[in-house]
Scaffold this motif. Structure first.
Motif, short mmCIF file in Angstrom:
data_model
loop_
_atom_site.label_atom_id
_atom_site.label_comp_id
_atom_site.label_asym_id
_atom_site.label_seq_id
_atom_site.Cartn_x
_atom_site.Cartn_y
_atom_site.Cartn_z
N ILE A 82 4.98 -7.12 0.50
CA ILE A 82 5.56 -8.45 0.48
C ILE A 82 5.77 -8.89 -0.97
CG2 ILE A 82 3.26 -9.50 0.72
CD1 ILE A 82 4.58 -11.93 2.02
N ILE A 83 6.93 -9.45 -1.24
CA ILE A 83 7.19 -10.11 -2.52
C ILE A 83 7.65 -11.53 -2.20
CG2 ILE A 83 7.75 -8.00 -3.78
CD1 ILE A 83 10.75 -8.73 -3.40
N GLY A 84 7.44 -12.46 -3.11
CA GLY A 84 7.85 -13.82 -2.83
C GLY A 84 7.54 -14.74 -3.99
N ASN A 85 7.92 -16.03 -3.81
CA ASN A 85 7.70 -17.01 -4.89
C ASN A 85 7.36 -18.40 -4.36
OD1 ASN A 85 10.20 -17.76 -3.90
ND2 ASN A 85 11.30 -17.55 -5.84
N CYS A 86 6.82 -18.48 -3.15
CA CYS A 86 6.43 -19.75 -2.52
C CYS A 86 7.63 -20.61 -2.13
CB CYS A 86 5.47 -20.55 -3.40
SG CYS A 86 3.95 -19.66 -3.80
N ARG A 87 8.80 -19.98 -2.09
CA ARG A 87 10.00 -20.59 -1.55
C ARG A 87 10.52 -19.74 -0.39
NH1 ARG A 87 15.10 -22.90 -5.02
NH2 ARG A 87 16.49 -23.40 -3.28
N SER A 88 10.53 -18.45 -0.64
CA SER A 88 10.83 -17.47 0.40
C SER A 88 10.07 -16.20 0.06
CB SER A 88 12.34 -17.20 0.50
OG SER A 88 12.62 -16.37 1.61
N ALA A 89 10.23 -15.19 0.90
CA ALA A 89 9.56 -13.92 0.66
C ALA A 89 10.34 -12.82 1.37
CB ALA A 89 8.11 -13.96 1.14
N ALA A 90 10.08 -11.58 0.97
CA ALA A 90 10.78 -10.44 1.55
C ALA A 90 9.81 -9.31 1.83
CB ALA A 90 11.87 -9.95 0.58
N LEU A 91 10.18 -8.45 2.76
CA LEU A 91 9.43 -7.23 3.03
C LEU A 91 10.22 -6.04 2.49
CD1 LEU A 91 8.08 -7.76 6.66
CD2 LEU A 91 6.92 -8.18 4.48
N VAL A 92 9.52 -5.20 1.73
CA VAL A 92 10.13 -4.02 1.11
C VAL A 92 9.43 -2.79 1.65
CG1 VAL A 92 10.68 -2.88 -1.07
CG2 VAL A 92 10.56 -5.38 -0.98
N SER A 93 10.20 -1.84 2.17
CA SER A 93 9.62 -0.65 2.79
C SER A 93 9.00 0.27 1.75
CB SER A 93 10.69 0.11 3.58
OG SER A 93 11.50 0.87 2.69
N LYS A 94 8.28 1.26 2.26
CA LYS A 94 7.61 2.25 1.41
C LYS A 94 8.60 3.00 0.53
CE LYS A 94 3.48 4.99 2.39
NZ LYS A 94 2.73 5.68 3.47
N THR A 95 9.85 3.06 0.95
CA THR A 95 10.88 3.76 0.16
C THR A 95 11.80 2.78 -0.56
OG1 THR A 95 12.25 3.94 2.16
CG2 THR A 95 10.87 5.83 1.59
N GLY A 96 11.35 1.53 -0.73
CA GLY A 96 12.09 0.58 -1.56
C GLY A 96 13.27 -0.09 -0.90
N SER A 97 13.28 -0.19 0.42
CA SER A 97 14.38 -0.84 1.13
C SER A 97 13.95 -2.25 1.56
CB SER A 97 14.75 -0.01 2.36
OG SER A 97 15.70 -0.69 3.16
N LEU A 100 -0.87 -0.73 0.97
CA LEU A 100 -0.98 -1.75 -0.06
C LEU A 100 -2.11 -2.74 0.21
CD1 LEU A 100 2.84 -2.40 -0.42
CD2 LEU A 100 1.38 -1.28 -2.11
N GLY A 101 -2.91 -2.46 1.26
CA GLY A 101 -4.02 -3.34 1.58
C GLY A 101 -3.64 -4.53 2.44
N LEU A 102 -2.48 -4.47 3.11
CA LEU A 102 -1.98 -5.60 3.90
C LEU A 102 -2.23 -5.38 5.39
CD1 LEU A 102 1.41 -6.26 2.10
CD2 LEU A 102 -0.83 -7.27 1.61
N PHE A 103 -2.48 -6.49 6.09
CA PHE A 103 -2.73 -6.47 7.53
C PHE A 103 -1.73 -7.34 8.27
CE2 PHE A 103 -7.02 -4.98 6.47
CZ PHE A 103 -7.32 -4.13 7.54
N SER A 104 -1.44 -6.93 9.50
CA SER A 104 -0.66 -7.75 10.42
C SER A 104 -1.62 -8.49 11.34
CB SER A 104 0.30 -6.86 11.22
OG SER A 104 -0.45 -5.92 11.97
N GLU A 105 -1.08 -8.99 12.46
CA GLU A 105 -1.90 -9.75 13.40
C GLU A 105 -2.78 -8.85 14.27
OE1 GLU A 105 -0.97 -13.43 16.35
OE2 GLU A 105 0.24 -11.66 16.70
N ASP A 106 -2.25 -7.68 14.66
CA ASP A 106 -2.92 -6.82 15.65
C ASP A 106 -3.02 -5.38 15.16
OD1 ASP A 106 -2.71 -8.67 18.31
OD2 ASP A 106 -0.88 -8.86 17.14
N LEU A 107 -3.87 -4.63 15.86
CA LEU A 107 -4.00 -3.19 15.63
C LEU A 107 -3.97 -2.47 16.97
CD1 LEU A 107 -6.87 -3.30 13.01
CD2 LEU A 107 -4.70 -2.14 12.60
#
Length: 602
Positions: A8-23, A551-558
């Motif tokens: 995840i990248i962002g700036n407290c206005r919006s944010a984006a998800l970037v895949s493992k291959t940079g998409s 990257l150490g990130l979690f979603s809601e479920d496993l």
């Protein structure tokens, strides 16, 4: 098998998800709750994405610049190596105002050699409902809708713009940049300007991390989770999102797919409490202003959730044209749960308001506003605590007398008394004491099952619920109370499966739950530690942390079997639970540096 291997990248206005291959495969502009610009995560064919891909075979490594939200994807090819540094600018200008444009900067750092790449710029604006056309202008590439709702975005780059549009190879043999913006830029863009934004944003995040309380253990996990929670904070209003995404399924192929780009009072209040503990009080101040701004009139009830700008109507609709994540339909925008009655929100909000009064200086005006909210909440709790509700898990069918909701009604009155005493309104505290005792007696009488020797999910039921573990955290019962110990062990025995936790196992509106709810596993670990099973708790915590993505990130479920991440991502609930559990297991021991700084400050 697909996993949520995104940064995840962002700036407290919006944010984006970037895949493992940079998409870039999820982005909404100009803010979090806007229609999507890229939504490949919800439809591989129609959703749209933005990638930089070498024309030859390559390997990638992905990581954050330590203690920042700048994501680096490193491409290693036979012909050369380069890094894609993705971020959304966030820093203070000289006038002290934050610069947080609706922009993504993709700064390309040349490492060695000469690499040919194809830039796939395929925006699909407005949830891919209308057609999106791309034109090449002198300064930028413009993408815009040609039918339906009008929308447009601008791409600036040091690469040849015609080659980008036509997906022709371009060569990386020096530093380059790509800048995507919702706005047409006034200043001329360049690689040097993008580098300057990169450095300023890097310094901002390093300074922010430096203000985060450091502990003797789990420092990296706490910091990454705190940085992630910060990205879910909408600076303009003070609202905090439950997650960045919509409709990522709890179970593949099922219909438990919800839009989480809203501010739940419960989730947000929990985030604010933990972030305040970490030293980030400004988040609490902005959130309190948000709460004050959306408070209903005295005779009106509070909603369980609001839009990030305080919107009250969150009407839910389905986007049938999108295939859904791995075919899991429907894709929903809006959330029908906003009309639900959930009595637990009052206690959770009151808990944060008490913390606010205890930790921060505030104005007379704010204090009077919050005191009015406190008295209104007490009135609402007094009128409603004996009524059934939909509970923390937002059951859409008939309401029940949920134990967790009752406990949090008790919390509301307990904290209201403490606030009253802080504000020298002792007569109110005395008056409310009777109600607090009445609620507590009711819970002890009706929530305890003699058959199962545990507090249950709801009155008159033998079903168990992981949320009941929080009775101790909110001070309703002591950790060394035998009833609590029995409850923890009973919940572990019945709801733990293969090392992960169900929220509950009884059927709801959609049948029996099929996935593990991540926060519940952290709740169990926290509870086991507190009742004295410290070694077991520590082992479970470190195992659970290993299920995060790269990257150490979690979603809601496993998923119980595969451990793949499921549900909306990244999830505020999961990351606040990581911090809370890590602090518990660290024994609240702050680092030596933190001790020195505290002694200096005081």
């Amino acid at each position: 098998m697909k996993n949520l291997d995104y940064g995840i990248i962002g700036n407290c206005r919006s944010a984006a998800l970037v895949s493992k291959t940079g998409s870039v495969e999820w982005l909404c502009l100009p803010h979090f709750a806007s229609p999507s610009t890229f939504a490949k995560i919800l439809d591989d064919e129609k959703g749209g994405f933005f990638s930089v891909r070498p024309t030859e075979e390559y390997e990638t490594e992905q990581f954050y610049i330590p203690r920042t939200n700048i994501l680096v994807t490193k491409f290693i090819c036979a012909s050369g190596v380069f890094e894609l540094h993705d971020f959304m600018p966030r820093y203070r200008n000289e006038d002290g105002v934050y610069y947080t444009p609706p922009d993504i900067v993709r700064y390309i750092k040349h490492i060695s050699g000469s690499v040919n790449v194809v830039i796939n710029f395929e925006p699909k604006l407005e949830y891919a409902l209308p057609n999106t056309t791309i034109d090449v202008e002198e300064e930028y590439i413009k993408a815009y809708t040609t039918n339906g709702e009008y929308d447009s975005i601008y791409l600036y780059s040091s690469f040849d713009k015609k080659s980008i549009k036509e997906r022709l190879p371009v060569t990386i043999k020096k530093n380059e940049y790509l800048l995507l913006s919702y706005n047409q830029k006034l200043l001329q863009q360049s690689t040097n300007r993008s580098y300057l934004k990169h450095q300023r944003t890097k310094v901002y995040w390093l300074n922010w991390s430096d203000k985060t309380t450091s502990f003797k253990k789990y420092e990296n996990e706490i910091n990454r989770s705190a940085l992630t929670l910060k990205l879910l904070n909408y600076q303009k209003s003070g609202a905090i999102l439950a997650a960045l995404t919509t409709s990522l399924p709890e179970t593949i192929g099922e219909v438990r797919n919800w839009d989480y780009r809203f501010c739940w009072i419960r989730d947000a209040s929990m985030v604010v409490k933990i972030m305040t503990q970490l030293g980030h009080g400004r988040i609490a101040e902005r959130y309190m202003n948000f709460i004050i701004s959306l408070m209903p009139d005295k005779g009106e009830k509070m909603q369980i959730m609001y839009g990030i700008n305080g919107e009250k109507n969150l009407h839910e609709i389905e986007l049938d044209h999108l295939a859904g994540y791995e075919g899991s339909k429907p894709v929903r925008i809006g959330n029908a749960a906003y009309v639900q009655k959930q009595n637990d929100i009052y206690g959770i909000l009151m808990d944060v308001m008490l913390q606010y009064f205890e930790m921060f200086k505030t104005t007379l005006g704010n204090s009077e506003d919050i005191w009015t909210i406190v008295r209104n909440i007490v009135k609402v709790v007094d009128e409603n605590w004996q009524q059934p509700d939909k509970g923390i898990w937002e059951i859409r069918s008939e309401g029940k007398h949920f134990t967790f909701s009752k406990v949090l009604c008790w919390v509301a009155i307990d904290r209201a008394q403490k606030i009253a005493r802080l504000l020298k309104r002792d007569s109110y505290a005395t008056e409310w004491k009777e109600l607090e005792e009445k609620i507590a007696a009711d819970i002890h009488k009706n929530a305890w099952s003699d058959d199962k020797h545990t507090f249950t999910q709801s009155y008159g039921s033998n079903d168990l619920d992981a949320a009941v573990l929080l009775m101790e955290s909110y001070g309703f019962i002591d950790a060394d109370d035998q009833r609590y110990k029995k409850t923890v062990l009973a919940i572990k025995k019945e709801l733990e499966h293969d090392g992960l936790m169900y929220r509950y196992k009884n059927e709801d509106d959609f049948g029996e739950p099929q996935s593990a709810f991540t926060i519940c596993s952290f709740w169990l670990i926290n509870s086991l530690y507190k009742i004295g099973l410290k070694d077991e708790a520590t082992r479970k915590f470190e195992t659970l942390l290993s299920y995060a993505n790269h990257l150490g990130l979690f979603s809601e479920d496993l998923d119980f079997k595969t451990r793949r991440l499921l549900g909306n991502f990244p999830q505020a609930y999961s990351h606040l639970a990581i911090i809370e559990t890590a602090i518990t297991l660290a024994g609240d021991e702050i680092s030596k540096e933190e001790q020195i700084m505290k002694s200096i400050r005081h």
